[in-house]
Design an enzyme around this catalytic site. Structure first.
Site, PDB file in Angstrom:
ATOM      1  N   ASP A 220      -5.632  -0.160   5.839  1.00 30.85           N
ATOM      2  CA  ASP A 220      -6.468  -0.537   6.985  1.00 30.85           C
ATOM      3  C   ASP A 220      -7.610   0.458   7.181  1.00 30.85           C
ATOM      4  O   ASP A 220      -8.762   0.077   7.392  1.00 30.85           O
ATOM      5  CB  ASP A 220      -5.626  -0.598   8.262  1.00 30.85           C
ATOM      6  CG  ASP A 220      -4.433  -1.516   8.124  1.00 30.85           C
ATOM      7  OD1 ASP A 220      -4.364  -2.262   7.122  1.00 30.85           O
ATOM      8  OD2 ASP A 220      -3.554  -1.477   8.999  1.00 30.85           O
TER       9      ASP A 220
ATOM     10  N   ASP B 226       0.819  -1.227   0.000  1.00 26.70           N
ATOM     11  CA  ASP B 226       0.000   0.000   0.000  1.00 26.70           C
ATOM     12  C   ASP B 226       0.848   1.271   0.000  1.00 26.70           C
ATOM     13  O   ASP B 226       0.598   2.187  -0.780  1.00 26.70           O
ATOM     14  CB  ASP B 226      -1.066  -0.006   1.117  1.00 26.70           C
ATOM     15  CG  ASP B 226      -0.541  -0.121   2.531  1.00 26.70           C
ATOM     16  OD1 ASP B 226       0.678  -0.330   2.729  1.00 26.70           O
ATOM     17  OD2 ASP B 226      -1.372  -0.009   3.471  1.00 26.70           O
TER      18      ASP B 226
END
Ligand code: GLA
Length: 385
Positions: A179, A42
């Site tokens: 997240d 990410d």
């Protein structure tokens, strides 16, 4: 509402009423997540494939008519934290849980949104230290609750970006967006393929007859760990050496030509190949090709162990046991940031009982306990209840 959510709602509203003497104005729920594949990609502008899960954090909130924020944590013996909105809050080193509240308030104000004082109660049912994003779900829930309390409606992807800033700029982990984004944008019955550069979300439906199993290795991971930030720096150094903005833009030929040292090469190789595996896994899932998906998950785990060096021996054992029990009917790998936490496995629902029995029989945590096993279906993202 399911039984777990109802129990959590009762706990957070009771804690609120006991501490503050009245009912809250509103309650927000934000889920934890499990990442099916795409680890440490990410923050390299790459791809991830997570889904929101059932366990979550709930935040009950009401306004105060001054600029104080008064917070009670039902899960920490009703521990209390109180701070002012101005000057902006600083860290509370004696109560780490409170930093996710203070950090989120700090980040929302930095983003230019006005807040009032608030009374807040928090409760969650995510196992701590399992790498299932209890802290991201806390930040997202706190953010949504405070913004809603003040009548501010922002896009959930923007909310996730603010929560990521809280973690990076306030708490100090240089995490990526995964997240917070999946906690904010999760979709029942779906994993999401996320392009972490554009934040484009692509639905990846998980058929009803497929289960997601999460097994806690019993090795607890601390979120603010130096290892995480160190890996990120190595990735950024590799990208800079190859003259690209992020490892998302690199390939294995460029890596070979760059002649970096062995460790940096291995770190970059993990990210480059993990991005390819994540895209391939989304394809495999779309075709319900569990054998291909399982192979990609196995390669992902091997890459995290050998190239990125973020697994621990207990986790390698657990994943091998899961892979063995599942065969070519799905797969397993470590999920999350690493250095402990949980393994994720995918399999037909019909195989869950056998796999669960095999793990209960064969795996004990390093401190001699039976592992925590959760069987999940993808759930929705943040919501006002
Ligand atoms: C942690 C971070 C995420 C991501 C994962 C690894 O969960 O918070 O941003 O980097 O580790 O994939």
């Amino acid at each position: 509402m399911n039984v777990q959510d109802q129990a959590l709602l009762d706990r957070v509203t009771t804690s609120f009423a006991v501490q503050f003497g009245h009912a809250p104005d509103l309650v927000v729920r934000a889920p934890g997540r499990v990442n099916l594949i795409g680890e440490h990609t990410d923050y390299n502008d790459g791809f991830v494939l997570p889904c929101a899960i059932g366990p979550a954090t709930m935040v009950a909130i009401s306004k105060r008519d001054d600029d104080k924020v008064d917070v009670v944590a039902a899960d920490f013996d009703n521990a209390r934290d109180m701070f002012a909105l101005t000057p902006p809050p600083e860290r509370n080193l004696s109560q780490p849980w409170a930093d996710y509240v203070r950090g989120m308030i700090f980040a929302i104000q930095n983003a230019g949104c006005a807040l009032s004082g608030a009374k807040i109660a928090i409760a969650g049912n995510l196992p701590k230290g399992a790498g299932l994003s209890s802290s991201a779900s806390l930040a997202v829930a706190v953010g949504k609750a405070n913004l809603a309390l003040n009548g501010t409606d922002i896009d959930n992807s923007r909310l996730a970006q603010i929560a990521q800033k809280a973690e990076c700029d306030f708490v100090g982990t240089q995490c990526g967006i995964m997240d917070q984004l999946i906690s904010a944008q999760g979709k029942a019955g779906h994993a999401l393929l996320i392009d972490c550069r554009s934040l484009k979300l692509t639905d990846a439906p998980i058929p009803d007859d497929i289960a997601i199993m999460i097994v806690h290795s019993g090795v607890t991971r601390g979120l603010v760990d130096g290892h995480y930030n160190a890996r990120r720096r190595q990735c950024e150094a590799a990208a800079a050496a190859m003259g690209v903005k992020a490892l998302r833009d690199a390939n294995l030929n460029m890596l070979a030509a760059a002649r970096l040292d062995a460790v940096t090469t291995a770190r970059a190789r993990h990210v480059i190949t993990e991005n390819q595996r994540t895209l391939a896994a989304a394809d495999a899932l779309a075709k319900s090709d569990l054998a291909a998906l399982g192979m990609l998950m196995a390669q992902s785990h091997a890459s995290m162990r050998n190239d990125f060096e973020i697994t621990v021996p207990a986790m390698d054992d657990l994943v091998a046991l899961l892979q063995n029990a599942i065969g070519n009917q799905g797969g397993a790998r470590m999920t999350g940031g690493g250095f402990g936490g949980a393994a994720v496995a995918i399999m037909p629902i019909a195989h869950v009982a056998d796999v669960q029995a095999a793990i209960q029989k064969q795996y004990v945590t390093p401190d001699g306990h039976a592992p925590l096993i959760m069987v999940e279906r993808p759930g929705p993202g943040v919501a006002i209840l």
